[in-house]
Design a protein around this motif. Structure first.
Motif, mmCIF file in Angstrom:
data_model
loop_
_atom_site.group_PDB
_atom_site.id
_atom_site.type_symbol
_atom_site.label_atom_id
_atom_site.label_comp_id
_atom_site.label_asym_id
_atom_site.label_seq_id
_atom_site.Cartn_x
_atom_site.Cartn_y
_atom_site.Cartn_z
ATOM 1 N N ARG A 229 0.851 -1.186 0.000
ATOM 2 C CA ARG A 229 0.000 0.000 0.000
ATOM 3 C C ARG A 229 0.890 1.240 0.000
ATOM 4 N NH1 ARG A 229 -5.895 0.811 0.503
ATOM 5 N NH2 ARG A 229 -6.116 2.978 1.009
ATOM 6 N N MET A 230 0.334 2.322 -0.538
ATOM 7 C CA MET A 230 1.127 3.552 -0.569
ATOM 8 C C MET A 230 1.494 4.006 0.843
ATOM 9 S SD MET A 230 1.246 3.914 -3.726
ATOM 10 C CE MET A 230 0.393 3.369 -5.170
ATOM 11 N N THR A 344 -1.432 9.221 -5.826
ATOM 12 C CA THR A 344 -2.476 8.860 -4.860
ATOM 13 C C THR A 344 -3.713 8.261 -5.508
ATOM 14 O OG1 THR A 344 -3.331 11.124 -4.979
ATOM 15 C CG2 THR A 344 -1.721 10.626 -3.241
ATOM 16 N N ASP A 345 -3.815 8.340 -6.820
ATOM 17 C CA ASP A 345 -5.021 7.832 -7.474
ATOM 18 C C ASP A 345 -5.147 6.321 -7.333
ATOM 19 O OD1 ASP A 345 -7.301 7.545 -8.892
ATOM 20 O OD2 ASP A 345 -6.529 8.251 -10.807
ATOM 21 N N PRO A 346 -4.180 5.508 -7.729
ATOM 22 C CA PRO A 346 -4.312 4.062 -7.473
ATOM 23 C C PRO A 346 -4.020 3.761 -6.006
ATOM 24 C CG PRO A 346 -2.252 4.515 -8.580
ATOM 25 C CD PRO A 346 -2.989 5.824 -8.529
ATOM 26 N N ASP A 347 -4.765 2.806 -5.450
ATOM 27 C CA ASP A 347 -4.613 2.472 -4.038
ATOM 28 C C ASP A 347 -3.340 1.699 -3.756
ATOM 29 O OD1 ASP A 347 -6.974 3.707 -3.452
ATOM 30 O OD2 ASP A 347 -8.186 1.889 -3.632
ATOM 31 N N VAL A 590 -4.213 1.572 -17.561
ATOM 32 C CA VAL A 590 -5.039 1.918 -16.406
ATOM 33 C C VAL A 590 -5.070 3.426 -16.190
ATOM 34 C CG1 VAL A 590 -5.344 1.590 -13.923
ATOM 35 C CG2 VAL A 590 -4.539 -0.305 -15.343
ATOM 36 N N LYS A 591 -3.927 4.059 -16.325
ATOM 37 C CA LYS A 591 -3.847 5.499 -16.087
ATOM 38 C C LYS A 591 -2.746 6.074 -16.957
ATOM 39 C CE LYS A 591 -3.417 8.905 -12.341
ATOM 40 N NZ LYS A 591 -4.729 9.535 -12.581
ATOM 41 N N ALA A 608 2.566 6.270 -16.979
ATOM 42 C CA ALA A 608 1.426 5.432 -17.359
ATOM 43 C C ALA A 608 1.445 4.167 -16.513
ATOM 44 C CB ALA A 608 1.467 5.080 -18.848
ATOM 45 N N LEU A 609 0.263 3.714 -16.132
ATOM 46 C CA LEU A 609 0.088 2.478 -15.368
ATOM 47 C C LEU A 609 -0.571 1.439 -16.266
ATOM 48 C CD1 LEU A 609 -1.220 3.918 -11.972
ATOM 49 C CD2 LEU A 609 1.128 3.492 -12.677
ATOM 50 N N PHE A 610 -0.025 0.222 -16.228
ATOM 51 C CA PHE A 610 -0.521 -0.842 -17.099
ATOM 52 C C PHE A 610 -0.779 -2.108 -16.290
ATOM 53 C CE2 PHE A 610 2.225 1.826 -19.759
ATOM 54 C CZ PHE A 610 1.371 2.128 -20.821
ATOM 55 N N ARG A 611 -1.738 -2.874 -16.800
ATOM 56 C CA ARG A 611 -1.957 -4.242 -16.346
ATOM 57 C C ARG A 611 -1.552 -5.164 -17.496
ATOM 58 N NH1 ARG A 611 -1.883 -4.734 -11.354
ATOM 59 N NH2 ARG A 611 -3.039 -6.692 -11.485
ATOM 60 N N VAL A 612 -0.545 -5.989 -17.249
ATOM 61 C CA VAL A 612 0.049 -6.802 -18.306
ATOM 62 C C VAL A 612 -0.146 -8.277 -17.962
ATOM 63 C CG1 VAL A 612 2.129 -7.278 -19.631
ATOM 64 C CG2 VAL A 612 1.739 -4.986 -18.699
ATOM 65 N N LYS A 613 -0.575 -9.038 -18.943
ATOM 66 C CA LYS A 613 -0.767 -10.470 -18.757
ATOM 67 C C LYS A 613 0.570 -11.191 -18.854
ATOM 68 C CE LYS A 613 -3.515 -14.389 -20.392
ATOM 69 N NZ LYS A 613 -4.535 -14.852 -21.366
ATOM 70 N N VAL A 614 0.784 -12.116 -17.924
ATOM 71 C CA VAL A 614 2.032 -12.877 -17.863
ATOM 72 C C VAL A 614 1.710 -14.354 -18.051
ATOM 73 C CG1 VAL A 614 4.042 -13.455 -16.463
ATOM 74 C CG2 VAL A 614 3.051 -11.175 -16.334
ATOM 75 N N ARG A 615 2.546 -15.038 -18.826
ATOM 76 C CA ARG A 615 2.366 -16.459 -19.091
ATOM 77 C C ARG A 615 3.482 -17.263 -18.421
ATOM 78 N NH1 ARG A 615 0.455 -13.753 -23.498
ATOM 79 N NH2 ARG A 615 -1.527 -14.524 -24.375
ATOM 80 N N PRO A 616 3.208 -18.523 -18.082
ATOM 81 C CA PRO A 616 4.271 -19.346 -17.481
ATOM 82 C C PRO A 616 5.367 -19.642 -18.480
ATOM 83 C CG PRO A 616 2.308 -20.661 -17.915
ATOM 84 C CD PRO A 616 1.928 -19.240 -18.173
#
Length: 663
Positions: A229-230, A344-347, A590-591, A608-616
């Motif tokens: 957490r921040m 502060t925007d993302p938790d 995301v942002k 910039a904030l990203f959500r990236v998919k990760v593979r095994p």
């Protein structure tokens, strides 16, 4: 004396018959003589097992025998001793075989009862089977009859026959009944001895014929993840963590551990739970077993396999923070970088931080220390590289350093005649689990009308950037030798691209005054990069998130106003972050914003904030083995602690200072 089975041997009269049998005078003596003769032929011992009535002595009992039988007997006197208290054995549940024997014994007991005869022989047998301990009267010199399991053994190994006289008569029937009772009691001696005081018989636990299907012990859930957490001291975060992590102890109880076959008894479960954490316990037999699929996606022990990935990222997505900032070569660094790196925007903070700098400060080491100090002890610097005044630093959560491959980097110079490398590109690549990443920061040619030169810088970068080197390509069939961005799964390109707005200063100022900060669509209509990307002449296959912030160039240093010098440069979106994915929808923005608080340069940082998919992945790639810049880590943490102590001291001095108050 005690018998071999543990019960005390009661005092009694043992009668040894002679070799010659006497004459029989009456019918009663004849029947008794037959029994004695039968016992003599079998070399057994004739035992007077039936107890006399209460208060009758042994001599009175002997008067009941025939005279010739008395003459043929040699009576041995035994000093009576008080019986010992029987030792109670631990009651155990009956197995199926013992229970069948018990039922057979009850059936035979009922069959011995003669409905035409009212003798007490069946009653004596029922008394014997009543599972009551032997009791002896205080005034009686001879005890009552011994339990059936305390029978003597003859020298040849055969069991002795306990001949008992019935209380009401019927000597012949009682002898046969006594023999049958002796056989039954000796057969179930262990049953009566061990379960005589067990109360009601308990059946053994019925086990299933087939093993139950295994249940999945999945403790790696989104609620159990531990992203930082921040502000750790926030009350809502502490309440949230207690609420979420409170389920761990209840869901991983002893019963559930036994149900999953993780512990065989209470001791093993307790010893296992002494070091139990969120990690799944490992059984010894699993450690002994060898994996013949080592390095494969299906191997349970693969370091980069699906099982390990699901433990840390159940949803297979990680958070990445990408930022670019043209520092304009200023020696002075911002006092606080929290608003830049930890908005502060993302938790929650992200799993990976990648910061690219153009025209960086002269002291590159100082800049990296400030980054480490801001991110704190939860993050370590995986790698950093420089090309002239181009800097790039990659920070990652220290829990994830074991899943990164070796980090490689390469540089490209776009300006030929230059002593100081201010223009060019710097690329860093590595593989995280089974997903390959490429981060490129660039500084293209400046100038309002030099769009073609910037295109040449882009083309030269994708052709001359020689990556990867030793780390294998995750999908070589979709790679191209002429474009470095096609050799990686996820590509992030950020920097000062120097693309401007094709509009004069007055028009841009009027649009900025009329529209709020969130509505910049009119300005983007004049953006050079947006138009070139739509044509496909640059950044082929790349995307950019929606822009909702003001132009990041060009500001007066230390102020929020744009260029007020004589040049009157037009505000533009020169600092950008674009991304490309080999697989569709692997990257989600995301942002996308800027940081207007930092004013030490004429550029505002853009992140910039990203959500990236990760593979095994497979274990055939060269790993970084958890290496990071430990010296930088220690310096940054020491500075962080020193700053915190100074802040506390200032607050303490402020509270203790004497200030005049007006009431």
């Amino acid at each position: 004396m005690s018998t071999p089975n543990g019960f005390p041997q009661h005092s009694g009269a043992c009668v040894t018959p002679r070799t010659e049998g006497g004459a029989v005078q009456d019918l009663h003596a004849k029947k008794a003589g037959k029994a004695v003769k039968k016992g003599a032929e079998s070399n057994g011992v004739l035992t007077l097992g039936d107890p006399p009535s209460e208060g009758t002595s042994f001599h009175e009992k002997s008067k009941l025998l025939p005279n010739e039988l008395k003459a043929g007997m040699k009576i041995k006197s035994i000093t009576p001793r008080p019986p010992r208290k029987p030792r109670l054995e631990r009651a155990a549940s009956l197995d199926e075989k013992s229970w069948r024997r018990w039922r057979r014994f009850r059936t035979s007991q009922e069959s011995l009862t003669d409905p035409n005869e009212t003798s007490s022989s069946s009653g004596s047998l029922q008394e014997e089977a009543s599972l009551s301990p032997p009791v002896r009267g205080r005034g009686s010199p001879c005890p009552q009859r011994c339990p059936s399991n305390s029978s003597h053994s003859s020298p040849d190994g055969s069991e002795a026959i306990a001949v008992g006289r019935s209380r009401g008569g019927g000597g012949g029937d009682s002898s046969e009944l006594g023999k049958r009772a002796c056989e039954l009691s000796s057969a179930f001696g262990g049953l009566l001895r061990g379960k005589a005081f067990a109360g009601k018989p308990r059946l053994a636990q019925i086990m299933p014929a087939r093993p139950l299907p295994p249940l999945e012990l999945n403790v790696a859930s989104p609620g159990l993840r531990t992203p930082n957490r921040m502000e750790v001291d926030c009350l809502d975060y502490r309440h949230y963590s207690q609420h979420k992590l409170g389920r761990v102890s209840s869901s991983l109880s002893d019963t559930r551990l036994h149900g999953h076959g993780l512990g065989c008894d209470n001791c093993s479960t307790d010893s296992m739970k002494s070091t139990f954490s969120l990690l799944t316990p490992i059984r010894s037999k699993d450690v002994r077993s060898r994996s013949y699929l080592e390095g494969s996606l299906l191997a349970s022990g693969a370091l980069l396999g699906a099982e390990e990935l699901s433990r840390y990222f159940p949803d297979r997505n990680i958070g990445i923070f990408v930022a670019t900032w043209n520092m304009q070569g200023q020696k002075e660094l911002p006092v606080n970088l929290d608003d830049f790196l930890l908005p502060t925007d993302p938790d929650y903070a992200q799993d990976m931080y990648v910061i690219g700098v153009q025209e960086g400060c002269p002291d590159r080491r100082e800049w990296e220390i400030r980054l480490q100090e801001t991110l704190g002890p939860h993050y370590v610097m995986l790698h950093s590289a420089a090309h002239g005044v181009l800097y790039m630093s990659v920070f990652i959560r220290r829990d994830l350093i074991w899943f990164c491959s070796e980090v490689e980097y390469a540089t490209v110079t776009t300006r030929i005649v230059s002593h100081i490398k201010t223009k060019g590109a710097l690329g860093i690549c590595f593989t995280f689990f089974g997903t390959s990443f490429l981060f490129i920061t660039s500084h293209f040619t400046s100038g309002d009308s030099k769009v073609n030169e910037r295109k040449l810088d882009y083309n030269k970068t994708i052709q001359a950037l020689t990556l990867p080197k030793n780390v294998p390509d995750t999908n070589p069939y979709r790679s191209s030798s002429g474009d470095v961005t096609t050799r990686f799964d996820e590509v992030f390109w950020f920097g000062d691209f120097n693309f401007r707005l094709n509009k004069d200063r007055e028009t841009v100022d009027s649009i900025l005054k009329q529209n709020p900060d969130t509505d910049v669509s009119k300005l983007l209509a004049y953006d050079q990069l947006t138009s070139e990307m739509s044509r496909g002449s640059i950044f082929k296959g790349f995307q950019e998130a929606d822009i909702h912030f003001r132009p990041s160039y060009k500001f007066d240093i230390g102020k929020d106003s744009y260029d007020s010098t004589s040049k009157q440069r037009t505000p533009s979106y020169t600092d950008r972050v674009v991304y490309r994915s080999r697989y569709k929808d692997d990257i989600q923005a995301v942002k996308y914003s800027s940081c207007p608080v930092i004013k030490t340069s004429d550029h505002r940082p853009v992140f910039a904030l990203f959500r990236v998919k990760v593979r095994p992945g497979r274990d055939n790639i060269p790993l970084a083995a958890g290496q990071f810049d430990r010296e930088l880590y220690l310096i940054g943490i020491k500075r962080r602690i020193t700053r915190e102590l100074q802040k506390r001291q200032e607050q303490k001095d402020q509270k203790s200072s004497s200030i005049c108050s007006i009431s």
